[in-house]
Structure formats: structure tokens, C-alpha cells
Design an enzyme around this catalytic site. Structure first.
Site, short mmCIF file in Angstrom:
data_model
loop_
_atom_site.label_atom_id
_atom_site.label_comp_id
_atom_site.label_asym_id
_atom_site.label_seq_id
_atom_site.Cartn_x
_atom_site.Cartn_y
_atom_site.Cartn_z
N SER A 2 57.63 64.10 16.47
CA SER A 2 56.26 64.58 16.34
C SER A 2 56.24 66.11 16.48
CB SER A 2 55.37 63.86 17.36
OG SER A 2 54.01 64.00 17.02
N ASP A 14 52.58 55.03 10.21
CA ASP A 14 52.62 56.27 10.98
C ASP A 14 51.39 57.15 10.73
OD1 ASP A 14 53.62 58.49 12.41
OD2 ASP A 14 55.63 58.22 11.59
N HIS A 45 54.16 55.47 14.75
CA HIS A 45 54.63 56.82 15.08
C HIS A 45 55.88 56.83 15.94
CE1 HIS A 45 53.91 61.10 15.09
NE2 HIS A 45 53.73 61.19 16.38
#
Length: 299
Positions: free
Chosen positions: A110, A250, A277
Site C-alpha cells: 500500500s 482490491d 488489499h
């Protein structure tokens, strides 16, 4: 879940602050895997399953970025002091402090992938490989994708989000509950969430300074200093072999990830069909297989 105990842990001095780190396994003849967690302003906890990648000659390094976890907290810092450069300097200090700057692999998840990409475009001599997991190449692409995903939420959830965002009351329980509907679709689809993820989310709640300053009150409501960030035009500068990872569900949708695959010359993109995610949590066996294959193929 119980993970391997660290073989070493401590602090690295970063100017007047200190960054906490832990090393699993022994640094040997294979480049250590250095993990960069998300946020900004999260902690290493939700990435602890990556300790399973430690093996003969390969160590795995976790650390808490400045502003949260066991590292120096700065709740009263000037908002303008929380910059990408600050975290790049911290990463350099960690690599040099652990004496691994000449030989390492980065795993960024991320926001951690955004940071890892920022590091990689400088072409550091010791970077042997790069793993960009569930990361956007542009926050404008991220926000556009978030708007599309929000539009698919139940009408009452959308209304609650909009109402509190307009009123500036995103700390209210109704907003948090509506936010979690999105998170359970597009952040982690496991039920219940594992303890290590809950620990990271609790750490952000306890000290949201960095997250709120650089991101905003929620994953899909980016109003912080990163809102205009992009690395798209600089991606061709990355020379390290790169593995790009995303999940079918995601919040980092294909449109947000695609520039990495298209613009990094030596890259491979793997989509995890049963994940959102966090494929490292949602599909751990396949995730480990894919990452180990990439690491074993580095020279």
C-alpha cells in the site's frame, strides 16, 4: 497467529528520532527482505506473516515508520514536516544502520509500495529487487477508483459517508461503521480480521497523526498532503526487477496498479483472485509461493 521471534531488534537513530526495527532470521548470503508497511501512519504488525519468508541465508526486516508503533511519536509536529522525503531518509538510515545498503530487496505494501517506488527511482546500487503490493501509482487514480467502489456500496452507507464528510464529523461512530463496510469489501475480506491487522488498525486509532495528515480520515477519502502524489512519469527510472501484486477485489484497482506494470521495464504483475488489499493475509499460501519464486529468481 504466532510468528517467529525476532533474532534481533532495536532502534535506529534518525536525526533526533528513533525508528524501531526487528530482524527475523540471519543476514547471510542472500539479500534481506525489508518490509515497508502501509498508512502512512500504520505499524508493522499486519505484515508479520512475512517472517515466514525468512530462511537459510535470508533475513526479513520489519520496522515501524516514524510517528507510530514503537518508533518516536510526534503528535504535536507541524503537519508540513510529514513528507515523503522524511520517510525516504528514515529508510536510508535503516539500511545503513543495519549495514545492508549494498544488498537488499524491498517489499512495500500500500503506502509502503509508494515509498518503495520513490526509493527505487533513485536507482540505489544495492537494491536487488522490488515488490510493490496493493499500491497505487497515483493518488488521483486511487481516488477515482475509490469513488467507483463507493458508488457500489448500499445507499444508506453512501449517505452516511457523505453526510459526515460534509459535516467534518468523520470521527463519529456512524461514519466508522460505514467505513468498515467498504473495508470489509476492499481492504480485507476475512471474517473475523486477524489479530495482527486489528493491532495495526488500533495503533492508527490511538495515534492518527500521520495518517490523517498525509492521507485523511479514511482510505477512500484522501484529503491529506498525499492527495496529488504521483510517480507515474518517473517509473521508467526503476531498474530493479519488480513484482507487482494486487487483489481482484482490491481498493488498489487495476487502473491504479497498471502504470507499474506498463512503465517498469523488468516487471511482472500477479493478481490474487480471492483477495482484496491484503493477499499476504487472505491467500497466504499462494502469496508465499509467488514471492518466494520471485526472490529465488533474483541474481
Amino acid at each position: 497467529m504466532v510468528y517467529a521471534e525476532p533474532t534481533k531488534e532495536g532502534f535506529i537513530e534518525v536525526g533526533e528520532q528513533r525508528s524501531w526495527y526487528r530482524v527475523t532470521g540471519s543476514i547471510g548470503d542472500r539479500p534481506p527482505l525489508v518490509t515497508l508497511h502501509g498508512g502512512p501512519g500504520a505499524t508493522h504488525d499486519y505484515l508479520l506473516s512475512l517472517t515466514e519468508l525468512a530462511g537459510p541465508g535470508r533475513a526479513v526486516v520489519h520496522y515501524d515508520q516514524l510517528g507510530n508503533g514503537r518508533s518516536t511519536r510526534l503528535p504535536g509536529a507541524e503537519p508540513g514536516s510529514w513528507t515523503v522525503q522524511r520517510f525516504l531518509d528514515e529508510l536510508d538510515a535503516l539500511l545503513n544502520g543495519l549495514c545492508i545498503a549494498e544488498d537488499y530487496v524491498l517489499f512495500g505494501q500500500s503506502w509502503g509500495g509508494m515509498l518503495a517506488a520513490e526509493h527505487a527511482v533513485r536507482r540505489p546500487a544495492g537494491l536487488r529487487g522490488l515488490i510493490l503490493a496493493n499500491s497505487p501509482a497515483s493518488m488521483r487514480l486511487w481516488s477515482d477508483a475509490a469513488a467507483e467502489l463507493r458508488a457500489a456500496l448500499p445507499a444508506d452507507v453512501q449517505a452516511a459517508l457523505l453526510r459526515h464528510e460534509a459535516a467534518g464529523t468523520t470521527d463519529r461512530e456512524e461514519y466508522v461503521e460505514a467505513m468498515r463496510v467498504f473495508y470489509r469489501r476492499h481492504v480485507c475480506r476475512l471474517d473475523p480480521w486477524p489479530e495482527e491487522l486489528e493491532a495495526t488498525l488500533a495503533a492508527i486509532d490511538a495515534d492518527p497523526t500521520v495518517y490523517h495528515t498525509m492521507n485523511g480520515p479514511a482510505e477512500f477519502h484522501v484529503i491529506g498532503s498525499l492527495r496529488n502524489w504521483s510517480i507515474v512519469d518517473r517509473l521508467p527510472a526503476i531498474a530493479a526487477p519488480t513484482l507487482v501484486i494486487s487483489g481482484r477485489h482490491d481498493e488498489a484497482t487495476p487502473a491504479t496498479v497498471q502504470p507499474f506494470a506498463e512503465r517498469i521495464r523488468d516487471s511482472r504483475w500477479v493478481v490474487f483472485e480471492e483477495s482484496s488489499h491484503m493477499p499476504h493475509i487472505e491467500e497466504p499460501a499462494r502469496f508465499r509461493s509467488v514471492v518466494e519464486e520471485f526472490l529465488d529468481g533474483l541474481h
